[in-house]
Design a protein around this motif. Structure first.
Motif, short mmCIF file in Angstrom:
data_model
loop_
_atom_site.label_atom_id
_atom_site.label_comp_id
_atom_site.label_asym_id
_atom_site.label_seq_id
_atom_site.Cartn_x
_atom_site.Cartn_y
_atom_site.Cartn_z
N VAL A 1 0.87 -1.18 0.00
CA VAL A 1 0.00 0.00 0.00
C VAL A 1 0.90 1.23 0.00
O VAL A 1 1.81 1.34 0.82
CB VAL A 1 -0.93 0.03 1.23
N MET A 2 0.67 2.14 -0.96
CA MET A 2 1.47 3.35 -1.05
C MET A 2 0.58 4.56 -1.25
O MET A 2 -0.49 4.45 -1.84
CB MET A 2 2.46 3.25 -2.22
N SER A 3 1.07 5.72 -0.79
CA SER A 3 0.27 6.93 -0.95
C SER A 3 1.09 8.04 -1.59
O SER A 3 2.32 8.00 -1.59
CB SER A 3 -0.27 7.39 0.40
N GLY B 1 -3.35 11.97 -14.87
CA GLY B 1 -3.41 10.51 -14.81
C GLY B 1 -2.02 9.89 -14.73
O GLY B 1 -1.84 8.85 -14.10
N GLY B 2 -1.03 10.54 -15.33
CA GLY B 2 0.32 10.01 -15.33
C GLY B 2 0.90 9.87 -13.94
O GLY B 2 1.66 8.93 -13.66
N ALA B 3 0.53 10.79 -13.04
CA ALA B 3 1.04 10.72 -11.66
C ALA B 3 0.42 9.52 -10.94
O ALA B 3 1.09 8.82 -10.18
CB ALA B 3 0.71 12.01 -10.91
N VAL B 4 -0.86 9.25 -11.24
CA VAL B 4 -1.53 8.08 -10.67
C VAL B 4 -0.89 6.80 -11.22
O VAL B 4 -0.66 5.83 -10.49
CB VAL B 4 -3.05 8.11 -10.96
N SER B 5 -0.55 6.83 -12.53
CA SER B 5 0.14 5.68 -13.14
C SER B 5 1.47 5.41 -12.45
O SER B 5 1.81 4.25 -12.19
CB SER B 5 0.43 5.94 -14.62
N ALA B 6 2.21 6.46 -12.18
CA ALA B 6 3.52 6.32 -11.55
C ALA B 6 3.38 5.67 -10.17
O ALA B 6 4.16 4.80 -9.80
CB ALA B 6 4.20 7.68 -11.43
N LEU B 7 2.35 6.09 -9.43
CA LEU B 7 2.10 5.52 -8.10
C LEU B 7 1.73 4.03 -8.21
O LEU B 7 2.27 3.19 -7.47
CB LEU B 7 0.98 6.29 -7.40
N MET B 8 0.86 3.70 -9.17
CA MET B 8 0.42 2.31 -9.31
C MET B 8 1.55 1.41 -9.79
O MET B 8 1.67 0.26 -9.37
CB MET B 8 -0.76 2.23 -10.27
N ASP B 9 2.40 1.93 -10.68
CA ASP B 9 3.55 1.18 -11.18
C ASP B 9 4.52 0.88 -10.04
O ASP B 9 4.97 -0.26 -9.87
CB ASP B 9 4.24 2.00 -12.29
N THR B 10 4.82 1.89 -9.23
CA THR B 10 5.74 1.71 -8.11
C THR B 10 5.16 0.73 -7.09
O THR B 10 5.85 -0.16 -6.58
CB THR B 10 6.00 3.06 -7.40
N CYS B 11 3.87 0.90 -6.79
CA CYS B 11 3.21 0.04 -5.81
C CYS B 11 3.19 -1.41 -6.31
O CYS B 11 3.42 -2.35 -5.54
CB CYS B 11 1.79 0.57 -5.59
N ALA C 1 -2.72 3.77 -3.27
CA ALA C 1 -2.80 2.60 -4.14
C ALA C 1 -2.52 1.34 -3.35
O ALA C 1 -1.65 1.33 -2.47
CB ALA C 1 -1.82 2.72 -5.29
N ARG C 2 -3.27 0.27 -3.63
CA ARG C 2 -3.00 -1.04 -3.05
C ARG C 2 -2.74 -2.00 -4.20
O ARG C 2 -3.57 -2.11 -5.11
CB ARG C 2 -4.19 -1.52 -2.22
N ALA C 3 -1.60 -2.66 -4.20
CA ALA C 3 -1.28 -3.60 -5.27
C ALA C 3 -1.11 -5.00 -4.69
O ALA C 3 -0.58 -5.16 -3.59
CB ALA C 3 0.01 -3.17 -5.98
N VAL C 4 -1.58 -5.99 -5.43
CA VAL C 4 -1.45 -7.39 -5.02
C VAL C 4 -0.78 -8.16 -6.14
O VAL C 4 -1.22 -8.11 -7.30
CB VAL C 4 -2.84 -8.01 -4.73
N CYS C 5 0.31 -8.84 -5.79
CA CYS C 5 0.97 -9.72 -6.75
C CYS C 5 0.33 -11.10 -6.54
O CYS C 5 0.68 -11.81 -5.60
CB CYS C 5 2.48 -9.75 -6.46
N TYR C 6 -0.64 -11.43 -7.38
CA TYR C 6 -1.48 -12.61 -7.12
C TYR C 6 -0.96 -13.91 -7.72
O TYR C 6 -1.45 -14.98 -7.41
CB TYR C 6 -2.93 -12.34 -7.56
N PHE D 1 2.35 -11.46 -11.85
CA PHE D 1 1.09 -10.85 -12.29
C PHE D 1 0.52 -10.01 -11.15
O PHE D 1 0.45 -10.48 -10.01
CB PHE D 1 0.11 -11.93 -12.72
N VAL D 2 0.14 -8.79 -11.49
CA VAL D 2 -0.23 -7.81 -10.45
C VAL D 2 -1.56 -7.12 -10.78
O VAL D 2 -1.87 -6.85 -11.94
CB VAL D 2 0.88 -6.74 -10.33
N ARG D 3 -2.33 -6.88 -9.72
CA ARG D 3 -3.53 -6.04 -9.82
C ARG D 3 -3.38 -4.90 -8.84
O ARG D 3 -2.83 -5.09 -7.74
CB ARG D 3 -4.76 -6.86 -9.38
N ALA D 4 -3.88 -3.72 -9.19
CA ALA D 4 -3.79 -2.58 -8.27
C ALA D 4 -5.04 -1.72 -8.36
O ALA D 4 -5.69 -1.65 -9.41
CB ALA D 4 -2.55 -1.74 -8.59
N VAL D 5 -5.37 -1.10 -7.24
CA VAL D 5 -6.51 -0.18 -7.18
C VAL D 5 -6.04 1.11 -6.51
O VAL D 5 -5.31 1.07 -5.52
CB VAL D 5 -7.67 -0.78 -6.35
N ALA D 6 -6.45 2.25 -7.07
CA ALA D 6 -6.11 3.54 -6.45
C ALA D 6 -7.39 4.27 -6.06
O ALA D 6 -8.37 4.27 -6.80
CB ALA D 6 -5.31 4.40 -7.43
#
Lengths: 144, 169
Positions: free
Chosen positions: A37-39, A57-67, A103-108, A116-121
């Motif tokens: 989980v990252m903020s 949107g690019g800033a949100v992408s950067a957060l989701m990519d890092t997470c 953002a919360r990311a799960v490597c499922y 393989f990863v899913r993430a929600v912001a």
């Protein structure tokens, strides 16, 4: 998720030292098995639409990519490095101006060479997401 | 039957450059990443000017994947916005001199964006060109490629779908 402070501290130290993550003031909130989980706080220079003050949107992408990458590194398989292969981001709605994005990311799933990863912001309510993402990451250092 | 003489080159350039400035200058995030745009006629090349804050992995070092994503999305969005206003600028329906970030036509909104990371982004300038594959009244699909040293060896590509602004909306 918070029962491993050492791993969280390590991830925090690592992520928060990356220049672009620092530039966006990203913070590691929590790290668990294959999960992160990252903020990212709201800032004027992240605005993509000056007429509304909505962040780009690019800033949100950067957060989701890092997470996503952090979630991969936190997988129990113990990879030593990872890189994004592809990332698809779906934008549900504009993030509320003034609010931090989390953002919360799960490597499922991981194989020997792919994760393989899913993430929600969201910007406060996890049930009302700003964006979702799915991605494939490279994986190395896995013992077979 | 007298034909109108062609416009002086300065007039044409000034009009188009003013329109491009109005399109991109007001976006704080574009300035923060240090993205600029080069124009040849109606063709745009997006330029990501390298600086240290763009680095994700200092060990390699490599551009942050999120920077690449933001660069590609910006290149796609600006190309779409540029094509949207081009006709109106050229026909005189829209006067670039009166355009400010506040009076600009509404920009399209990103519905989704997919990024393919092909190679490591090196710590130097990057370039991108976008191609609008379809632009309808409501939706558009845009493809974009980014490269550094060789145009034929892209380090990333992306495809996005965009929601077009409603007329007067």
């Amino acid at each position: 998720m918070s029962d491993q402070p050492s791993r969280r501290d390590l991830a925090r130290q690592f992520i928060e030292a990356l220049p672009h993550c620092r530039a966006l003031s990203m913070a590691v909130e929590d790290v668990g098995d294959g999960e992160a989980v990252m903020s990212m706080p709201y800032r004027e220079n992240l605005v993509g639409d000056p007429s509304t003050g909505v962040i780009h949107g690019g800033a949100v992408s950067a957060l989701m990519d890092t997470c996503g990458g952090t979630a991969v590194m936190a997988h129990p398989a113990g990879p030593t490095s990872t890189a994004t292969l592809d990332l698809r981001i779906d934008y549900m709605r504009a993030a509320t101006p003034g609010k931090a994005v989390t953002a919360r990311a799960v490597c499922y799933h991981v194989t020997r060479s792919v994760a393989f990863v899913r993430a929600v912001a969201h910007d406060g309510d996890p049930e009302d997401p700003v964006a979702t993402a799915t991605g494939a990451f490279t994986l190395s250092g896995i013992r077979s | 039957m007298s034909r109108r003489p062609p416009e002086p080159v300065q007039v044409v350039k000034q009009r188009r450059d003013a329109a491009l400035r109005a399109l991109v200058e007001g976006i704080p995030y574009v300035r923060f990443l240090n993205i600029s745009f080069e124009r040849h006629g109606d063709e745009l090349t997006s330029v990501l000017g390298y600086h240290e804050a763009l680095i994700g992995n200092p060990a390699l070092p490599a551009l942050h994947g999120g920077v690449t994503a933001a660069f590609l999305e910006t290149a796609a969005l600006i190309e779409l916005g540029w094509q949207m206003i081009w006709e109106e600028i050229e026909s005189g329906a829209l006067d670039p001199a009166s355009l400010t970030p506040e009076t600009m036509p509404r920009m399209p909104k990103t519905i989704d964006f997919t990024i393919d990371y092909l190679r490591t982004g090196l710590p130097r300038d990057a370039y991108a060109r976008a191609r609008v594959n379809r632009s309808g009244r409501r939706y558009a699909s845009v493809h974009v490629e980014a490269w550094q040293d060789n145009r034929t060896r892209p380090f990333a590509q992306g495809t996005g779908h965009f929601l077009m602004p409603l007329p007067d909306g």
